[in-house]
Design a protein around this motif. Structure first.
Motif, PDB file in Angstrom:
ATOM      1  N   ASP A 159      -0.591  -3.118   6.308  1.00  0.00           N
ATOM      2  CA  ASP A 159       0.389  -2.032   6.367  1.00  0.00           C
ATOM      3  C   ASP A 159       1.337  -2.083   5.174  1.00  0.00           C
ATOM      4  O   ASP A 159       1.672  -1.044   4.588  1.00  0.00           O
ATOM      5  CB  ASP A 159       1.185  -2.113   7.670  1.00  0.00           C
ATOM      6  CG  ASP A 159       0.342  -1.785   8.895  1.00  0.00           C
ATOM      7  OD1 ASP A 159      -0.755  -1.220   8.717  1.00  0.00           O
ATOM      8  OD2 ASP A 159       0.776  -2.103  10.017  1.00  0.00           O
ATOM      9  N   GLU A 160       1.764  -3.286   4.801  1.00  0.00           N
ATOM     10  CA  GLU A 160       2.697  -3.410   3.681  1.00  0.00           C
ATOM     11  C   GLU A 160       2.022  -3.064   2.362  1.00  0.00           C
ATOM     12  O   GLU A 160       2.636  -2.468   1.475  1.00  0.00           O
ATOM     13  CB  GLU A 160       3.274  -4.823   3.631  1.00  0.00           C
ATOM     14  CG  GLU A 160       4.407  -4.976   2.629  1.00  0.00           C
ATOM     15  CD  GLU A 160       5.194  -6.259   2.835  1.00  0.00           C
ATOM     16  OE1 GLU A 160       5.521  -6.910   1.835  1.00  0.00           O
ATOM     17  OE2 GLU A 160       5.479  -6.602   4.000  1.00  0.00           O
ATOM     18  N   CYS A 161       0.747  -3.423   2.231  1.00  0.00           N
ATOM     19  CA  CYS A 161       0.025  -3.136   0.990  1.00  0.00           C
ATOM     20  C   CYS A 161      -0.108  -1.645   0.738  1.00  0.00           C
ATOM     21  O   CYS A 161      -0.255  -1.212  -0.414  1.00  0.00           O
ATOM     22  CB  CYS A 161      -1.366  -3.765   1.028  1.00  0.00           C
ATOM     23  SG  CYS A 161      -1.365  -5.548   0.829  1.00  0.00           S
ATOM     24  N   GLY A 162      -0.051  -0.859   1.794  1.00  0.00           N
ATOM     25  CA  GLY A 162      -0.197   0.579   1.633  1.00  0.00           C
ATOM     26  C   GLY A 162       0.897   1.204   0.801  1.00  0.00           C
ATOM     27  O   GLY A 162       0.732   2.314   0.275  1.00  0.00           O
ATOM     28  N   THR A 163       2.022   0.507   0.648  1.00  0.00           N
ATOM     29  CA  THR A 163       3.149   1.045  -0.124  1.00  0.00           C
ATOM     30  C   THR A 163       3.395   0.260  -1.409  1.00  0.00           C
ATOM     31  O   THR A 163       4.390   0.499  -2.090  1.00  0.00           O
ATOM     32  CB  THR A 163       4.434   1.004   0.729  1.00  0.00           C
ATOM     33  OG1 THR A 163       4.753  -0.368   1.048  1.00  0.00           O
ATOM     34  CG2 THR A 163       4.253   1.773   2.019  1.00  0.00           C
ATOM     35  N   LEU A 164       2.474  -0.654  -1.758  1.00  0.00           N
ATOM     36  CA  LEU A 164       2.740  -1.567  -2.876  1.00  0.00           C
ATOM     37  C   LEU A 164       1.737  -1.457  -4.018  1.00  0.00           C
ATOM     38  O   LEU A 164       1.666  -2.362  -4.852  1.00  0.00           O
ATOM     39  CB  LEU A 164       2.755  -3.015  -2.362  1.00  0.00           C
ATOM     40  CG  LEU A 164       3.888  -3.382  -1.403  1.00  0.00           C
ATOM     41  CD1 LEU A 164       3.743  -4.835  -0.962  1.00  0.00           C
ATOM     42  CD2 LEU A 164       5.248  -3.162  -2.052  1.00  0.00           C
TER      43      LEU A 164
ATOM     44  N   LYS B 277       2.234  -2.984  -7.565  1.00  0.00           N
ATOM     45  CA  LYS B 277       3.218  -4.058  -7.477  1.00  0.00           C
ATOM     46  C   LYS B 277       2.523  -5.415  -7.604  1.00  0.00           C
ATOM     47  O   LYS B 277       1.303  -5.502  -7.745  1.00  0.00           O
ATOM     48  CB  LYS B 277       3.977  -3.968  -6.151  1.00  0.00           C
ATOM     49  CG  LYS B 277       4.713  -2.657  -5.943  1.00  0.00           C
ATOM     50  CD  LYS B 277       5.855  -2.482  -6.927  1.00  0.00           C
ATOM     51  CE  LYS B 277       6.648  -1.221  -6.610  1.00  0.00           C
ATOM     52  NZ  LYS B 277       7.797  -1.035  -7.542  1.00  0.00           N
TER      53      LYS B 277
ATOM     54  N   ARG C 248      -6.720  -3.048  -3.115  1.00  0.00           N
ATOM     55  CA  ARG C 248      -5.596  -2.223  -2.669  1.00  0.00           C
ATOM     56  C   ARG C 248      -4.658  -1.861  -3.817  1.00  0.00           C
ATOM     57  O   ARG C 248      -3.625  -1.235  -3.610  1.00  0.00           O
ATOM     58  CB  ARG C 248      -4.807  -2.948  -1.569  1.00  0.00           C
ATOM     59  CG  ARG C 248      -5.604  -3.284  -0.315  1.00  0.00           C
ATOM     60  CD  ARG C 248      -6.176  -2.044   0.358  1.00  0.00           C
ATOM     61  NE  ARG C 248      -5.152  -1.128   0.786  1.00  0.00           N
ATOM     62  CZ  ARG C 248      -4.590  -1.139   1.992  1.00  0.00           C
ATOM     63  NH1 ARG C 248      -4.965  -2.042   2.884  1.00  0.00           N
ATOM     64  NH2 ARG C 248      -3.669  -0.260   2.317  1.00  0.00           N
TER      65      ARG C 248
END
Length: 219
Positions: free
Chosen positions: A153-158, A161, A182
């Motif tokens: 879930d966190e990787c979906g916004t990173l 990064k 990802r």
């Protein structure tokens, strides 16, 4: 009529369900019970990196038989005749009286399980490095589906990064590949001289290092 022998298995992820199923095959008359503190049962932990990458689309795929049937509590009861109590945390074992004492994590209700034979299949424990900051936001460990879901879930916004992975063993390498897919920039940290140092000779590890470099991974 002689009472059915009771076998209680603590742990419902990998070894526990296999042991329980084997016992039922060898002695079908045995009453077998699995106790699992989490929600999910009998899932393929080695597939967690592929769940993070998106190649495995749902955690149910990690719990499915080759025929696509999800191994949940209903499956174990109907197909294997095995009782499963998930969301149940074992607090103590009364070895003298042969009773497992536990609590339902969703209700707080205390429960007891008498046994003739007890099987401990609780799995491994995550190794936490002795460094500061392991409890900070954005720091994850990978052992369970729940932890893999948080990373996914966190990787979906990173995308774009940076991510640091500690450990260049098999799982570390698979997670590296998953996070690269990802869209993250990866730095891989390993205390040994080479990646997969406990498995590969330096001459072979050299080719692994070259592959990492070719894919933009900093080791």
């Amino acid at each position: 009529m002689e009472d059915r022998k009771k076998v209680v298995v603590i742990g419902g992820v990998a070894c526990g369900p296999k042991a329980a199923a084997r016992i039922k095959r060898l002695k079908p008359e045995t009453e077998v019970t699995i106790i699992e503190k989490g929600e999910l049962l009998s899932y393929a932990g080695c597939g967690l990196p592929f769940y993070i990458s998106g190649e495995v689309h749902s955690h149910n795929e990690l719990m499915s038989t080759p025929a696509g049937v999800v191994r949940d509590t209903h499956f174990f009861k109907k197909v294997k005749d095995i009782n499963v109590h998930n969301h149940t945390l074992v607090e103590s074992v009364d070895r003298k009286n042969k009773i497992v004492k536990a609590v339902k994590t969703d209700t707080g209700e205390p429960v007891e399980f008498p046994y003739d034979t007890l099987v401990l299949a609780v799995g491994s424990k995550t190794t936490v490095p002795p460094i500061e900051g392991t409890d900070l936001k954005g720091v994850h460990f990978l052992q369970t589906v729940e932890e893999a879901r948080k990373i996914k879930d966190e990787c979906g916004t990173l995308a774009g990064k940076n991510a640091v992975i500690i450990g260049a063993g098999l799982i570390g390498m698979e997670v590296t590949e998953a996070l690269k897919k990802r869209g993250l920039n990866i730095t891989l940290v390993e205390r040994l001289d080479t990646a997969m140092g406990q498995l590969l000779d330096p001459e072979i590890a050299y080719h692994v290092h070259q592959e990492l470099k070719a894919n933009g991974v900093s080791l």
